[in-house]
Design an enzyme around this catalytic site. Sequence first.
Site, PDB file in Angstrom:
ATOM      1  N   SER A 258      -4.487  -1.870   4.486  1.00  0.00           N
ATOM      2  CA  SER A 258      -4.614  -0.423   4.408  1.00  0.00           C
ATOM      3  C   SER A 258      -5.587   0.089   5.479  1.00  0.00           C
ATOM      4  O   SER A 258      -5.358  -0.121   6.669  1.00  0.00           O
ATOM      5  CB  SER A 258      -5.021  -0.013   2.986  1.00  0.00           C
TER       6      SER A 258
ATOM      7  N   HIS B  89       2.334  -0.535  -2.083  1.00  0.00           N
ATOM      8  CA  HIS B  89       1.074  -0.672  -1.338  1.00  0.00           C
ATOM      9  C   HIS B  89       0.340  -1.938  -1.781  1.00  0.00           C
ATOM     10  O   HIS B  89      -0.684  -1.886  -2.465  1.00  0.00           O
ATOM     11  CB  HIS B  89       0.216   0.578  -1.578  1.00  0.00           C
TER      12      HIS B  89
ATOM     13  N   ASP C 168       5.717   2.341   0.116  1.00  0.00           N
ATOM     14  CA  ASP C 168       4.269   2.465  -0.008  1.00  0.00           C
ATOM     15  C   ASP C 168       3.956   3.944  -0.200  1.00  0.00           C
ATOM     16  O   ASP C 168       4.276   4.772   0.639  1.00  0.00           O
ATOM     17  CB  ASP C 168       3.624   1.926   1.275  1.00  0.00           C
TER      18      ASP C 168
END
Length: 139
Positions: free
Chosen positions: A31, A119, A90
Amino acid sequence: MDQTEGFNESCLHLDETIMRNGPFDAILGFSQGAAMAALYCKHKQSLNSSLGFRFGMFFSGYRAPLKGYDGDPIRMPSLHCFGNGNDHKDRQIDPSQSVALRAMFYQGSCKTIEHDMGHIIPARSPYIDQIKDFLSKFA
Protein backbone atom coordinates in the site's frame (compact mmCIF):
# COMPACT_ATOMS: atom_id res chain seq x y z
CA MET A 1 -0.04 18.34 4.50
CA ASP A 2 1.85 17.13 1.42
CA GLN A 3 1.68 13.35 1.04
CA THR A 4 5.44 13.20 0.50
CA GLU A 5 6.42 15.54 3.34
CA GLY A 6 9.46 14.11 5.15
CA PHE A 7 10.60 12.09 2.14
CA ASN A 8 14.27 13.11 2.46
CA GLU A 9 14.33 12.25 6.16
CA SER A 10 12.73 8.90 5.40
CA CYS A 11 15.39 8.16 2.77
CA LEU A 12 18.16 8.99 5.23
CA HIS A 13 16.57 6.69 7.80
CA LEU A 14 16.32 3.87 5.25
CA ASP A 15 19.95 4.42 4.18
CA GLU A 16 21.10 4.16 7.80
CA THR A 17 18.96 1.08 8.49
CA ILE A 18 20.23 -0.68 5.38
CA MET A 19 23.84 0.20 6.19
CA ARG A 20 23.45 -0.99 9.79
CA ASN A 21 21.38 -4.14 9.18
CA GLY A 22 21.97 -5.06 5.52
CA PRO A 23 22.61 -6.29 3.02
CA PHE A 24 19.09 -7.18 1.93
CA ASP A 25 18.04 -9.13 -1.15
CA ALA A 26 14.84 -7.17 -1.70
CA ILE A 27 12.67 -4.26 -0.79
CA LEU A 28 9.00 -5.00 -0.17
CA GLY A 29 6.16 -2.57 0.32
CA PHE A 30 2.42 -2.83 0.84
CA SER A 31 0.00 0.00 0.00
CA GLN A 32 1.59 3.29 1.09
CA GLY A 33 4.77 1.32 1.86
CA ALA A 34 4.89 0.18 -1.78
CA ALA A 35 4.67 3.81 -2.92
CA MET A 36 7.51 4.76 -0.57
CA ALA A 37 9.64 1.76 -1.53
CA ALA A 38 9.35 2.69 -5.22
CA LEU A 39 10.21 6.33 -4.52
CA TYR A 40 13.21 5.24 -2.47
CA CYS A 41 14.47 3.10 -5.38
CA LYS A 42 13.89 6.00 -7.79
CA HIS A 43 15.76 8.33 -5.41
CA LYS A 44 18.76 5.98 -5.19
CA GLN A 45 18.84 5.57 -8.96
CA SER A 46 18.65 9.36 -9.50
CA LEU A 47 21.80 9.71 -7.38
CA ASN A 48 23.53 7.12 -9.59
CA SER A 49 23.79 5.07 -6.42
CA SER A 50 23.40 1.34 -6.13
CA LEU A 51 19.82 0.45 -5.37
CA GLY A 52 21.15 -2.02 -2.83
CA PHE A 53 18.55 -4.67 -3.66
CA ARG A 54 18.42 -7.49 -6.16
CA PHE A 55 14.66 -7.07 -6.66
CA GLY A 56 11.54 -5.38 -5.33
CA MET A 57 8.03 -6.52 -4.43
CA PHE A 58 5.17 -4.03 -4.48
CA PHE A 59 1.73 -5.06 -3.21
CA SER A 60 -1.42 -2.94 -3.62
CA GLY A 61 0.72 0.13 -4.20
CA TYR A 62 0.33 3.41 -6.02
CA ARG A 63 2.52 6.02 -7.61
CA ALA A 64 3.08 8.78 -5.06
CA PRO A 65 3.42 12.27 -6.49
CA LEU A 66 6.94 13.61 -6.09
CA LYS A 67 8.35 16.20 -8.45
CA GLY A 68 11.58 15.37 -10.23
CA TYR A 69 11.11 11.60 -10.20
CA ASP A 70 9.90 11.10 -13.74
CA GLY A 71 12.16 10.02 -16.55
CA ASP A 72 14.22 6.86 -16.64
CA PRO A 73 12.47 3.76 -15.34
CA ILE A 74 13.74 2.00 -12.24
CA ARG A 75 16.03 -0.75 -13.44
CA MET A 76 15.42 -3.54 -11.00
CA PRO A 77 13.44 -6.77 -11.35
CA SER A 78 10.08 -6.17 -9.72
CA LEU A 79 6.88 -7.92 -8.78
CA HIS A 80 3.66 -5.89 -8.78
CA CYS A 81 0.66 -7.57 -7.17
CA PHE A 82 -2.77 -5.99 -6.70
CA GLY A 83 -6.48 -6.75 -6.52
CA ASN A 84 -8.31 -6.32 -9.80
CA GLY A 85 -10.99 -8.95 -10.12
CA ASN A 86 -14.63 -8.16 -10.88
CA ASP A 87 -16.34 -7.37 -7.56
CA HIS A 88 -13.18 -7.97 -5.55
CA LYS A 89 -11.05 -5.05 -6.68
CA ASP A 90 -8.84 -3.30 -4.21
CA ARG A 91 -11.20 -0.78 -2.59
CA GLN A 92 -8.42 1.27 -0.95
CA ILE A 93 -6.12 1.65 -3.99
CA ASP A 94 -7.66 1.72 -7.45
CA PRO A 95 -5.96 -0.88 -9.68
CA SER A 96 -5.09 1.87 -12.18
CA GLN A 97 -2.86 3.38 -9.48
CA SER A 98 -1.01 0.08 -9.08
CA VAL A 99 -0.53 0.02 -12.86
CA ALA A 100 0.88 3.57 -12.65
CA LEU A 101 3.33 2.41 -9.97
CA ARG A 102 4.41 -0.49 -12.19
CA ALA A 103 5.04 2.00 -15.03
CA MET A 104 7.86 3.52 -12.95
CA PHE A 105 9.86 0.32 -13.54
CA TYR A 106 11.65 -1.04 -16.57
CA GLN A 107 8.91 -3.12 -18.17
CA GLY A 108 11.31 -5.81 -19.41
CA SER A 109 11.87 -7.02 -15.85
CA CYS A 110 8.40 -6.54 -14.29
CA LYS A 111 6.12 -9.38 -13.24
CA THR A 112 2.46 -8.55 -12.59
CA ILE A 113 -0.01 -10.58 -10.57
CA GLU A 114 -3.62 -9.42 -10.54
CA HIS A 115 -5.82 -11.21 -8.04
CA ASP A 116 -9.43 -11.22 -6.91
CA MET A 117 -8.89 -10.72 -3.18
CA GLY A 118 -8.91 -6.95 -2.64
CA HIS A 119 -6.37 -4.95 -0.61
CA ILE A 120 -4.16 -7.79 0.63
CA ILE A 121 -1.03 -9.78 -0.07
CA PRO A 122 -2.55 -13.00 -1.40
CA ALA A 123 -1.62 -16.18 0.42
CA ARG A 124 -3.53 -18.82 -1.53
CA SER A 125 -3.18 -20.54 -4.87
CA PRO A 126 -2.71 -19.69 -7.61
CA TYR A 127 -1.33 -16.32 -6.52
CA ILE A 128 1.08 -17.54 -3.86
CA ASP A 129 2.49 -19.98 -6.42
CA GLN A 130 3.15 -17.10 -8.82
CA ILE A 131 4.89 -15.17 -6.03
CA LYS A 132 7.01 -18.24 -5.22
CA ASP A 133 7.89 -18.59 -8.90
CA PHE A 134 9.10 -14.97 -8.99
CA LEU A 135 11.16 -15.48 -5.83
CA SER A 136 12.71 -18.71 -7.13
CA LYS A 137 14.59 -16.68 -9.74
CA PHE A 138 16.66 -15.14 -6.94
CA ALA A 139 17.38 -18.27 -4.88
